[in-house]
Scaffold this motif. Structure first.
Motif, mmCIF file in Angstrom:
data_model
loop_
_atom_site.group_PDB
_atom_site.id
_atom_site.type_symbol
_atom_site.label_atom_id
_atom_site.label_comp_id
_atom_site.label_asym_id
_atom_site.label_seq_id
_atom_site.Cartn_x
_atom_site.Cartn_y
_atom_site.Cartn_z
ATOM 1 N N ILE A 142 0.847 -1.200 0.000
ATOM 2 C CA ILE A 142 0.000 0.000 0.000
ATOM 3 C C ILE A 142 0.880 1.247 0.000
ATOM 4 N N ILE A 143 0.247 2.389 -0.230
ATOM 5 C CA ILE A 143 0.885 3.688 -0.061
ATOM 6 C C ILE A 143 0.556 4.153 1.350
ATOM 7 N N GLU A 144 1.580 4.300 2.197
ATOM 8 C CA GLU A 144 1.346 4.738 3.570
ATOM 9 C C GLU A 144 1.353 6.247 3.699
ATOM 10 N N SER A 145 2.082 6.935 2.805
ATOM 11 C CA SER A 145 2.164 8.388 2.880
ATOM 12 C C SER A 145 2.377 8.934 1.473
ATOM 13 N N ASP A 146 1.666 10.012 1.153
ATOM 14 C CA ASP A 146 1.814 10.706 -0.129
ATOM 15 C C ASP A 146 1.585 12.182 0.158
ATOM 16 N N GLN A 147 2.686 12.897 0.349
ATOM 17 C CA GLN A 147 2.571 14.303 0.735
ATOM 18 C C GLN A 147 3.832 15.062 0.343
ATOM 19 N N THR A 148 3.802 16.357 0.533
ATOM 20 C CA THR A 148 4.983 17.175 0.288
ATOM 21 C C THR A 148 5.992 16.935 1.402
ATOM 22 N N ALA A 149 7.254 16.708 1.021
ATOM 23 C CA ALA A 149 8.312 16.530 2.022
ATOM 24 C C ALA A 149 8.366 17.772 2.898
ATOM 25 N N SER A 150 8.299 17.572 4.200
ATOM 26 C CA SER A 150 8.133 18.716 5.101
ATOM 27 C C SER A 150 9.357 19.040 5.953
ATOM 28 N N GLN A 151 10.411 18.213 5.931
ATOM 29 C CA GLN A 151 11.601 18.561 6.709
ATOM 30 C C GLN A 151 12.626 19.193 5.778
ATOM 31 N N PHE A 152 12.721 20.509 5.872
ATOM 32 C CA PHE A 152 13.698 21.215 5.054
ATOM 33 C C PHE A 152 14.375 22.284 5.890
ATOM 34 N N LEU A 153 15.518 22.756 5.389
ATOM 35 C CA LEU A 153 16.292 23.768 6.096
ATOM 36 C C LEU A 153 16.708 24.850 5.115
ATOM 37 N N GLU A 154 16.323 26.073 5.425
ATOM 38 C CA GLU A 154 16.804 27.271 4.742
ATOM 39 C C GLU A 154 17.323 28.182 5.840
ATOM 40 N N ARG A 155 18.398 28.909 5.569
ATOM 41 C CA ARG A 155 18.942 29.755 6.625
ATOM 42 C C ARG A 155 19.610 30.988 6.036
ATOM 43 N N PRO A 156 19.547 32.106 6.756
ATOM 44 C CA PRO A 156 20.141 33.334 6.264
ATOM 45 C C PRO A 156 21.655 33.269 6.136
ATOM 46 N N ASN A 157 22.309 32.369 6.913
ATOM 47 C CA ASN A 157 23.764 32.222 6.814
ATOM 48 C C ASN A 157 24.211 31.515 5.544
ATOM 49 N N ARG A 158 23.261 30.954 4.783
ATOM 50 C CA ARG A 158 23.568 30.316 3.486
ATOM 51 C C ARG A 158 22.405 30.610 2.546
ATOM 52 N N PRO A 159 22.289 31.884 2.115
ATOM 53 C CA PRO A 159 21.156 32.268 1.282
ATOM 54 C C PRO A 159 21.148 31.521 -0.049
ATOM 55 N N GLY A 160 19.926 31.257 -0.547
ATOM 56 C CA GLY A 160 19.782 30.609 -1.837
ATOM 57 C C GLY A 160 19.997 29.115 -1.820
ATOM 58 N N VAL A 161 20.017 28.507 -0.633
ATOM 59 C CA VAL A 161 20.205 27.059 -0.528
ATOM 60 C C VAL A 161 19.107 26.493 0.363
ATOM 61 N N ARG A 162 18.493 25.402 -0.104
ATOM 62 C CA ARG A 162 17.493 24.695 0.701
ATOM 63 C C ARG A 162 17.823 23.209 0.670
ATOM 64 N N LEU A 163 17.897 22.597 1.849
ATOM 65 C CA LEU A 163 18.083 21.155 1.986
ATOM 66 C C LEU A 163 16.736 20.554 2.366
ATOM 67 N N THR A 164 16.326 19.495 1.669
ATOM 68 C CA THR A 164 15.066 18.815 1.960
ATOM 69 C C THR A 164 15.347 17.341 2.212
ATOM 70 N N ASN A 165 15.023 16.866 3.401
ATOM 71 C CA ASN A 165 15.197 15.451 3.736
ATOM 72 C C ASN A 165 13.968 14.661 3.314
ATOM 73 N N PHE A 166 14.225 13.460 2.756
ATOM 74 C CA PHE A 166 13.141 12.553 2.363
ATOM 75 C C PHE A 166 13.073 11.325 3.260
ATOM 76 N N TRP A 167 14.253 10.835 3.689
ATOM 77 C CA TRP A 167 14.262 9.609 4.495
ATOM 78 C C TRP A 167 15.561 9.574 5.283
ATOM 79 N N ILE A 168 15.481 9.140 6.525
ATOM 80 C CA ILE A 168 16.660 8.950 7.375
ATOM 81 C C ILE A 168 16.595 7.542 7.938
ATOM 82 N N SER A 169 17.672 6.794 7.737
ATOM 83 C CA SER A 169 17.783 5.466 8.331
ATOM 84 C C SER A 169 18.809 5.562 9.448
ATOM 85 N N ASP A 170 18.428 5.129 10.646
ATOM 86 C CA ASP A 170 19.325 5.275 11.793
ATOM 87 C C ASP A 170 20.144 4.020 12.074
#
Length: 197
Positions: free
Chosen positions: A20-48
């Motif tokens: 089945i599809i358990e989740s279908d949504q916009t990736a919501s964990q991202f990082l933008e910061r004024p100390n690095r303008p014009g860059v956005r990091l978006t996480n999709f999956w983390i395996s620990d």
């Protein structure tokens, strides 16, 4: 300029074992910061850990946003790099920007780019759109990567520099790493020791 949002689909199994599809949504964990303008990091999956779990939590991108993967784990993300303004770049504080990702110690001091860094990881990268320079310690080793190009980043000093006019998006999988599995103690991390020439 608006930054890219990514649709993230996560599969799983229902109570009967059907796919089945358990989740279908916009990736919501991202990082933008004024100390690095014009860059956005978006996480999709983390395996620990490894082996990675495929019957664990449906949402793994929670908590603080960190640059490197968890011990024995991995991170799947995209990074968007908008074109750099050299005048702005000259005024930025790389250690402060990386501190916001728990990685101030990963910055290479007195480097030729404010975001030159290294991690104890093996990173698989593919340029999705645009082009970007991967800067190395010596400018003679710099390489221009274009859409479709692949890079395997193996714990080396590097910086990403978009000197072009279009946004560049790179897909990354960062894997926790060691210099070699046979190494012991402090020799397991950092820049590998080499015999004197």
């Amino acid at each position: 300029m608006n930054m890219t949002e990514f649709r993230r689909v996560v599969t799983g199994h229902d109570a009967t074992g059907k796919a089945i599809i358990e989740s279908d949504q916009t990736a919501s964990q991202f990082l933008e910061r004024p100390n690095r303008p014009g860059v956005r990091l978006t996480n999709f999956w983390i395996s620990d850990g490894t082996p990675a779990e495929y019957d664990g939590a449906t949402e793994t991108c929670t908590g603080d946003f960190t640059l490197h993967p968890p011990a024995m784990g991995s991170v799947f993300r995209c990074v968007e790099f908008q074109p750099e303004d050299p005048e702005v770049m000259a005024k930025l504080d790389g250690p402060s920007a990386f501190a916001e990702m728990g990685a101030a110690a990963n910055i290479v001091q007195n480097a030729r780019h404010p975001f030159m860094h290294r991690t104890n990881s093996v990173d698989y990268a593919m340029v999705i759109t645009g082009e970007i320079w991967m800067l190395m310690d010596d400018p003679a080793d710099d390489v221009l990567l274009k859409a479709g190009d692949i890079c395997v980043q193996r714990g080396t000093n590097h910086a990403w520099s978009n000197k072009g006019t279009e946004t560049c998006i790179i897909m990354f999988v960062l894997n926790d790493g060691v210099t070699t599995r046979a190494a012991t103690g402090d020799a397991r991390v950092g820049i590998p020791a080499r015999p004197a020439p």
